[in-house]
Design a protein around this motif. Structure first.
Motif, PDB file in Angstrom:
ATOM      1  N   ILE A 446      -1.446   0.446   0.084  1.00  0.00           N
ATOM      2  CA  ILE A 446       0.296   1.486  -0.212  1.00  0.00           C
ATOM      3  C   ILE A 446       0.648   0.223  -0.412  1.00  0.00           C
ATOM      4  N   GLY A 448       1.629  -2.883  -4.338  1.00  0.00           N
ATOM      5  CA  GLY A 448       3.040  -2.911  -5.409  1.00  0.00           C
ATOM      6  C   GLY A 448       1.074  -2.582  -6.644  1.00  0.00           C
ATOM      7  N   CYS A 450      -1.557  -1.896  -6.277  1.00  0.00           N
ATOM      8  CA  CYS A 450      -2.632  -0.789  -5.292  1.00  0.00           C
ATOM      9  C   CYS A 450      -2.230   0.391  -6.139  1.00  0.00           C
ATOM     10  N   THR A 451      -0.803   0.916  -5.777  1.00  0.00           N
ATOM     11  CA  THR A 451       0.283   1.837  -6.282  1.00  0.00           C
ATOM     12  C   THR A 451       0.192   1.720  -7.734  1.00  0.00           C
ATOM     13  N   THR A 455      -1.837   5.434  -9.485  1.00  0.00           N
ATOM     14  CA  THR A 455      -0.603   5.642  -9.691  1.00  0.00           C
ATOM     15  C   THR A 455      -0.494   5.673 -11.348  1.00  0.00           C
ATOM     16  N   VAL A 458       4.568   1.351 -10.696  1.00  0.00           N
ATOM     17  CA  VAL A 458       5.432   0.665  -9.664  1.00  0.00           C
ATOM     18  C   VAL A 458       7.271   1.525  -9.814  1.00  0.00           C
ATOM     19  N   HIS A 462      10.316   0.642  -4.303  1.00  0.00           N
ATOM     20  CA  HIS A 462       8.926   0.558  -3.796  1.00  0.00           C
ATOM     21  C   HIS A 462       8.812  -0.796  -2.847  1.00  0.00           C
ATOM     22  N   CYS A 465       6.090  -3.444  -2.192  1.00  0.00           N
ATOM     23  CA  CYS A 465       6.479  -4.504  -3.488  1.00  0.00           C
ATOM     24  C   CYS A 465       7.212  -5.612  -3.175  1.00  0.00           C
TER      25      CYS A 465
END
Length: 615
Positions: A446, A448, A450-451, A455, A458, A462, A465
């Motif tokens: 979860i 920054g 990997c987000t 996805t 970011v 966030h 992050c």
């Protein structure tokens, strides 16, 4: 003939001695050789001097043989429960039915070795593994040993030449759960690590925290080369002698020799023997390594003495000369780099850390399949041929307060991968090459980074992050700060990471105070987005592992194998097929934490099978 064999073979000092290997570059002991010593007879070829002597009575040339006897006897490999029994079935799935394999049983796991390994049809097996650099283990062992020797009489000298103790030291160490540091000595850990890697029969291996110098050149590379692999090493862009290494099966992949991108290839950074490899036919392989801090397109005045951007904390130079004309066209749609560079220009501390202090690298290699994958495009009779894959291997910045730095690093790494895979595409192929991104990202699912990877965006909202954007400073990496804030030095078995809430409370309090001061303006985070043309990334694991790193005071998922997904706009990609089972927490806590006598690193090796996909 018997004399000649003895001068070119391997002798097990039995009674009488037994010739077990002749005219070979390697020898793999078997169960019947345990507890015996090994002697190697060779006839070395020395450049610039004669390699034979002349017998005075007959004028016959007699080869000069040299004998080397190993001091230690052959031992059984220690038990490694993560490999066997946990991953027995996964290991067996990698064995092609049509291939004859040599199985040897020097340990409880199934080990397979063949210098002519082949991959399963339409499947690529990938392994990534942070193997825990010996320089960190040795430093910890030396600190513990010195304290123990001065404070406790119950110390002894091990056969490997390091002092071990069974008492608890009062000093703060990285591995306080380890009572016998002989279990972490490189002479014991490295054979376990390499045996595990060989057992997986992977097509591609990505390693992090690899010791440069003699450990890589004299141990890791030769062992994997004898197991059918080729590869190269890239040191961090710093004074630390550790970095990343990438390997691939020689009879599955060849190196693409015309990728059109210039990276770091000086002999101090990439092993000259394989990083800049000149073949007998004059062909030159360019295996790339990029300093991540050089991937930011920050504009600054290099003649301005007041600018901190151009000052380095080491003797390295920026060997990345920037994107070529063609590359600039390719990268024109990576718009978020403008927001990132604006943030770096406005944030002195962030700029200093990101572009001067830290030295992470990314390896990027374009591998050519020796047997291309050919399939019909879905819904048509058009044949599509997949010939190349780009593989990236990296180890992002470690600090637990630097999630925002890792997000920035992840963005520029993806940007460079996209440049490499799109540059110099063959005339008969209009699509970019699929790619793999492997490594220790030092980021939980979860975070920054990997987000952004999963996805593609970011946002400034966030929390994980950006929460330490205006709090983290380079001095936060000092050991006193880490201990004071509970990042390291916790009691054995402690997993309640109280520092998370503490850091948030401190950051919120400081932010609220700053709002009351209209003269103080703190830099704000930008939106970071990967462009729509960048493919979606999938994890090699359907279910995200609960952890890949299990230390005394830190447990989390940090290691990943990510693959580009095929789509209508980019028909070449990967699908998940199967992944190696992950250990349970109970398997680890039996030994308190990692590393331990049965687990040679503080990370778990991640292994998965990906199927080539054409849509």
């Amino acid at each position: 003939q018997q004399q000649q064999q003895q001068q070119q073979g391997v002798i097990v000092n039995n009674d009488p001695p037994i010739l077990v290997k002749y005219n070979s570059s390697f020898f793999i002991p078997e169960l019947q050789h345990v507890d015996h010593q090994v002697t190697v007879f060779i006839q070395p070829i020395h450049k610039g001097r004669k390699n034979s002597s002349t017998c005075s009575s007959s004028n016959l040339s007699i080869p000069i043989a040299e004998a080397y006897a190993f001091q230690n006897t052959i031992e059984i490999l220690p038990m490694m429960p993560i490999v066997s029994p946990l991953r027995d079935e996964y290991v067996r799935k990698s064995i092609p039915r049509q291939q004859q394999w040599q199985q040897h049983s020097l340990g409880p796991m199934h080990q397979y070795h063949d210098t002519e390994k082949t991959h399963l049809e339409n499947v690529v097996r990938v392994v990534t593994y942070n193997i825990l650099a010996d320089l960190y283990v040795s430093r910890d062992a030396m600190a513990t040993s010195s304290v123990s020797a001065s404070s406790s009489p119950s110390t002894k000298s091990s056969e490997e030449g390091i002092t071990t103790t069974t008492t608890t030291s009062t000093t703060t160490t990285t591995f306080p759960h380890v009572k016998n540091y002989r279990h972490l000595h490189k002479a014991r850990r490295l054979p376990m690590i390499l045996s595990e890697l060989i057992s997986y029969n992977a097509d591609i291996i990505c390693l992090q925290e690899v010791d440069g110098g003699s450990i890589y050149e004299n141990f890791i590379y030769p062992v994997l080369f004898c197991s059918g692999y080729e590869g190269y090493y890239s040191n961090k862009d710093s004074c630390q002698r550790e970095g990343c290494a990438m390997f691939w099966l020689r009879n599955v992949f060849d190196v693409d020799t015309n990728d059109g991108i210039t990276g770091r290839d000086d002999e101090d950074i990439i092993d000259k023997r394989v990083g800049d490899n000149v073949h007998s036919d004059g062909r030159r392989d360019k295996l790339q390594s990029f300093s991540i801090r050089d991937l930011f397109d920050l504009k600054y005045d290099c003649n301005n003495d007041n600018s901190s951007v151009n000052k380095r904390g080491d003797n390295t130079t920026n060997t990345n000369k920037g994107p070529s004309k063609n590359s600039r066209k390719i990268l024109s749609h990576w718009d978020s780099i403008d927001g990132i560079n604006s943030l770096l220009l406005d944030h002195d501390e962030l700029r200093k850390v990101t572009m001067e202090k830290i030295g992470q690298v990314v390896q990027i290699a374009t591998l050519r399949l020796k047997e291309p994958i050919t399939r019909a495009k879905k819904g048509t009779t058009e044949l599509m041929k997949l010939e190349k894959v780009v593989v990236a291997n990296t180890h992002l910045f470690y600090h637990p307060m630097a999630d925002h730095i890792r997000a920035l690093q992840a963005y520029v790494v993806c940007r460079k991968i996209d440049e490499v895979r799109r540059c110099n595409i063959d005339n008969d192929q209009q699509y970019p090459h699929p790619f793999l991104l492997c490594g220790d990202l030092n980021s939980d699912p979860i975070s920054g980074a990997c987000t952004l990877l999963f996805t593609k965006t970011v946002h400034p909202e966030h929390h994980d992050c950006w929460k330490n954007l205006n709090q983290y400073k380079w001095d936060c990496g000092q050991s006193d700060f880490l201990i004071e804030h509970g990042y390291v030095g916790n009691d054995v078995g402690v997993t309640d990471l109280k520092y998370e809430q503490e850091a948030f409370d401190d950051a919120q309090q400081e932010t609220d105070t700053d709002k009351c001061n209209p003269l103080l303006s703190l830099p704000s985070p930008p939106v970071i987005s990967l462009p729509p043309s960048f493919p979606n990334l999938i994890s090699g694991y359907i279910e995200m592992p609960k952890f890949t790193n299990y230390a005394v005071d830190f447990i989390d998922t940090l290691d990943y194998i990510l693959a580009s997904e095929a789509s209508e706009s980019e028909p070449f990609g990967f699908r998940r097929k199967v992944s190696a089972p992950m250990p349970t927490e109970e398997m680890i806590t039996k030994y308190v934490a990692m590393p331990n006598e049965c687990m040679p690193s503080d990370h778990v090796a991640i292994a998965c099978d990906l199927e080539w996909d054409i849509v």
